[in-house]
Design a protein around this motif. Sequence first.
Motif, mmCIF file in Angstrom:
data_model
loop_
_atom_site.group_PDB
_atom_site.id
_atom_site.type_symbol
_atom_site.label_atom_id
_atom_site.label_comp_id
_atom_site.label_asym_id
_atom_site.label_seq_id
_atom_site.Cartn_x
_atom_site.Cartn_y
_atom_site.Cartn_z
ATOM 1 N N ASN A 20 10.105 66.048 29.410
ATOM 2 C CA ASN A 20 9.547 66.302 28.087
ATOM 3 C C ASN A 20 8.036 66.463 28.217
ATOM 4 O OD1 ASN A 20 8.309 65.762 25.453
ATOM 5 N ND2 ASN A 20 10.354 65.168 24.785
ATOM 6 N N LYS A 21 7.548 67.672 27.937
ATOM 7 C CA LYS A 21 6.116 67.934 28.061
ATOM 8 C C LYS A 21 5.316 67.076 27.100
ATOM 9 C CE LYS A 21 2.642 71.593 27.830
ATOM 10 N NZ LYS A 21 2.368 73.034 27.582
ATOM 11 N N GLY A 22 5.835 66.889 25.883
ATOM 12 C CA GLY A 22 5.122 66.091 24.897
ATOM 13 C C GLY A 22 4.963 64.642 25.318
ATOM 14 N N ASN A 23 5.909 64.152 26.114
ATOM 15 C CA ASN A 23 5.856 62.773 26.619
ATOM 16 C C ASN A 23 5.254 62.688 28.022
ATOM 17 O OD1 ASN A 23 7.095 61.980 24.246
ATOM 18 N ND2 ASN A 23 9.147 61.931 25.128
ATOM 19 N N GLU A 24 4.706 63.814 28.488
ATOM 20 C CA GLU A 24 4.040 63.895 29.796
ATOM 21 C C GLU A 24 4.967 63.475 30.947
ATOM 22 O OE1 GLU A 24 0.438 61.650 29.514
ATOM 23 O OE2 GLU A 24 -0.471 63.002 28.046
ATOM 24 N N GLU A 25 6.210 63.960 30.907
ATOM 25 C CA GLU A 25 7.170 63.592 31.947
ATOM 26 C C GLU A 25 7.116 64.532 33.149
ATOM 27 O OE1 GLU A 25 10.549 61.610 28.981
ATOM 28 O OE2 GLU A 25 10.924 63.533 29.946
ATOM 29 N N GLY A 26 6.604 65.744 32.977
ATOM 30 C CA GLY A 26 6.465 66.648 34.110
ATOM 31 C C GLY A 26 7.757 67.335 34.517
ATOM 32 N N MET A 27 7.659 68.099 35.617
ATOM 33 C CA MET A 27 8.797 68.831 36.166
ATOM 34 C C MET A 27 8.925 68.540 37.657
ATOM 35 S SD MET A 27 8.619 72.684 34.599
ATOM 36 C CE MET A 27 6.981 72.967 35.269
ATOM 37 N N VAL A 28 10.134 68.718 38.178
ATOM 38 C CA VAL A 28 10.379 68.686 39.620
ATOM 39 C C VAL A 28 11.098 69.985 39.961
ATOM 40 C CG1 VAL A 28 11.481 67.518 41.554
ATOM 41 C CG2 VAL A 28 10.568 66.170 39.648
ATOM 42 N N LEU A 29 10.393 70.905 40.611
ATOM 43 C CA LEU A 29 10.947 72.214 40.937
ATOM 44 C C LEU A 29 11.433 72.229 42.375
ATOM 45 C CD1 LEU A 29 8.189 74.432 39.276
ATOM 46 C CD2 LEU A 29 10.411 73.798 38.323
ATOM 47 N N SER A 30 12.690 72.605 42.555
ATOM 48 C CA SER A 30 13.244 72.662 43.910
ATOM 49 C C SER A 30 12.699 73.882 44.644
ATOM 50 C CB SER A 30 14.768 72.703 43.862
ATOM 51 O OG SER A 30 15.211 73.830 43.134
ATOM 52 N N GLY A 31 12.570 73.752 45.949
ATOM 53 C CA GLY A 31 12.018 74.842 46.749
ATOM 54 C C GLY A 31 13.046 75.857 47.197
ATOM 55 N N THR A 32 14.313 75.484 47.152
ATOM 56 C CA THR A 32 15.375 76.368 47.627
ATOM 57 C C THR A 32 16.573 76.304 46.682
ATOM 58 O OG1 THR A 32 16.329 74.600 48.991
ATOM 59 C CG2 THR A 32 14.705 76.081 50.039
ATOM 60 N N PRO A 33 17.446 77.297 46.714
ATOM 61 C CA PRO A 33 18.675 77.244 45.905
ATOM 62 C C PRO A 33 19.558 76.073 46.325
ATOM 63 C CG PRO A 33 18.263 79.476 46.705
ATOM 64 C CD PRO A 33 17.314 78.569 47.441
ATOM 65 N N LEU A 34 20.508 75.733 45.467
ATOM 66 C CA LEU A 34 21.442 74.646 45.749
ATOM 67 C C LEU A 34 22.515 75.126 46.713
ATOM 68 C CD1 LEU A 34 22.390 71.735 44.958
ATOM 69 C CD2 LEU A 34 23.795 72.829 43.187
ATOM 70 N N ALA A 35 22.765 74.332 47.756
ATOM 71 C CA ALA A 35 23.835 74.645 48.705
ATOM 72 C C ALA A 35 25.154 74.112 48.147
ATOM 73 C CB ALA A 35 23.543 74.014 50.061
ATOM 74 N N LEU A 36 26.197 74.928 48.193
ATOM 75 C CA LEU A 36 27.479 74.574 47.602
ATOM 76 C C LEU A 36 28.568 74.436 48.657
ATOM 77 C CD1 LEU A 36 27.600 77.001 44.524
ATOM 78 C CD2 LEU A 36 27.056 74.563 44.492
ATOM 79 N N ASP A 37 29.470 73.487 48.428
ATOM 80 C CA ASP A 37 30.718 73.442 49.183
ATOM 81 C C ASP A 37 31.861 73.623 48.190
ATOM 82 O OD1 ASP A 37 31.112 70.981 47.887
ATOM 83 O OD2 ASP A 37 30.381 69.824 49.592
ATOM 84 N N TRP A 38 33.082 73.657 48.690
ATOM 85 C CA TRP A 38 34.224 73.949 47.829
ATOM 86 C C TRP A 38 34.385 72.904 46.726
ATOM 87 C CZ3 TRP A 38 38.711 71.292 46.647
ATOM 88 C CH2 TRP A 38 39.677 72.008 45.948
ATOM 89 N N GLU A 39 34.259 71.618 47.067
ATOM 90 C CA GLU A 39 34.475 70.550 46.093
ATOM 91 C C GLU A 39 33.419 70.586 44.997
ATOM 92 O OE1 GLU A 39 35.157 65.686 46.007
ATOM 93 O OE2 GLU A 39 34.510 66.686 47.841
ATOM 94 N N LEU A 40 32.150 70.787 45.360
ATOM 95 C CA LEU A 40 31.083 70.848 44.370
ATOM 96 C C LEU A 40 31.243 72.081 43.477
ATOM 97 C CD1 LEU A 40 28.454 69.824 43.152
ATOM 98 C CD2 LEU A 40 27.213 71.016 44.981
ATOM 99 N N THR A 41 31.640 73.198 44.059
ATOM 100 C CA THR A 41 31.842 74.412 43.275
ATOM 101 C C THR A 41 32.912 74.211 42.213
ATOM 102 O OG1 THR A 41 31.177 75.831 45.127
ATOM 103 C CG2 THR A 41 32.485 76.855 43.382
ATOM 104 N N GLU A 42 34.016 73.585 42.598
ATOM 105 C CA GLU A 42 35.093 73.317 41.643
ATOM 106 C C GLU A 42 34.608 72.448 40.487
ATOM 107 O OE1 GLU A 42 38.690 74.128 41.686
ATOM 108 O OE2 GLU A 42 37.681 75.758 42.747
ATOM 109 N N ALA A 43 33.814 71.407 40.805
ATOM 110 C CA ALA A 43 33.304 70.508 39.772
ATOM 111 C C ALA A 43 32.340 71.234 38.835
ATOM 112 C CB ALA A 43 32.618 69.309 40.416
ATOM 113 N N LEU A 44 31.476 72.062 39.396
ATOM 114 C CA LEU A 44 30.513 72.789 38.578
ATOM 115 C C LEU A 44 31.201 73.827 37.693
ATOM 116 C CD1 LEU A 44 27.574 73.269 41.123
ATOM 117 C CD2 LEU A 44 27.622 71.762 39.118
ATOM 118 N N GLN A 45 32.221 74.476 38.206
ATOM 119 C CA GLN A 45 32.973 75.428 37.395
ATOM 120 C C GLN A 45 33.545 74.737 36.160
ATOM 121 O OE1 GLN A 45 33.686 78.674 37.546
ATOM 122 N NE2 GLN A 45 33.242 79.402 39.594
#
Length: 361
Positions: A20-45
Amino acid sequence: MAEENVLGSIDHISVHRVGNKGNEEGMVLSGTPLALDWELTEALQEYFKSPLKTSEHFKLFHESQLELNEVFTYVSAIFENPENLHEQSVNLAKHLFEASTHPNIKGGEFYTVFFHHCLKDGSLIDAVGLFKSENKDTFLKANPVADGFSVRTDQGVSINKLDKGAIIFNQDKEKGYVVAVVDKTNKATEAQYWVDDFLHVKPREDEFYQTRETLAMTKDFITKELPKHFDMDKTDQADFLNRSMTFFKEQDSFDMSEFEAEVIIQPDVVNQFKQYKEEYQQEREMYIADAFDISTPAVKKQQSVFKSILKLDKNFSVYIHGDKTLIQKGKDDDGRKFYKLYYQEERWIELLGMRFEVISP
């Protein structure tokens, strides 16, 4: 039966933490895309599919020109080259951060996803998904040990509880794409940043929209406008409501002239209805078409507000479903008002675990 809409394969995905910008919480930006495996892909779907269940669709827009809508610009770049999704996900995360200023907004993980070949209304269409998780649940994890189990708690997101999501289909780009939206938190008007400030969308004027708005306008006309101009009691209004809903249930398409002839009928009431429609559109800066295909999901959604319930003081509620000639209003010699109901059979009605009996005279 309409075909079920199905998400396509996840070809690219990136995750960032947006506070929340108003609460000065900031951001954490990842440097690379998320790596997926079969189990994680199923859960995200499973986690991302909620917006597919809605029949109401929106479009990205801007008051001056569409290209000034940030989400439109960044998503268009992804459609042009999905390999650039991570770069555009950073831009989208920064835009979301700038929109997150209301004190009620919770920080959370922000997902940008490219779906290849979603099945939508029988066609294969690519889509970009934007999702944010805000609410965490406490989970218990039990692990076997030598002589029993160890149990500990952990915080996480349930894949069955998507807080905020939008699936933007690569369709009708020049009109702001076709957008399906989910927003299950921050219902207060001042906190609807996801729809208004981040996505900046408005409803598409499709058959769902036209059906819903025509029904809403008709209900307002019957319940609010008609009594101002005509001698009409509550049973007359109930009859109008019932006939209006029946028309929408039984027809595949809507024609205003046909609706006026079959439902409204009386010429002076029809003229008042036409005038009210013009005023209704002008006040809300919208357009209701005179002909369109009727959306069954929109009819079902509006059906609950078309219930004809006659409330008599605090003692009785009478549900009027059909023939208004079977209910008559009167007044006895003492001045007490009454309704007389005609029927042929009686039965028990279950309501919230209680039973009521209709008693024969």
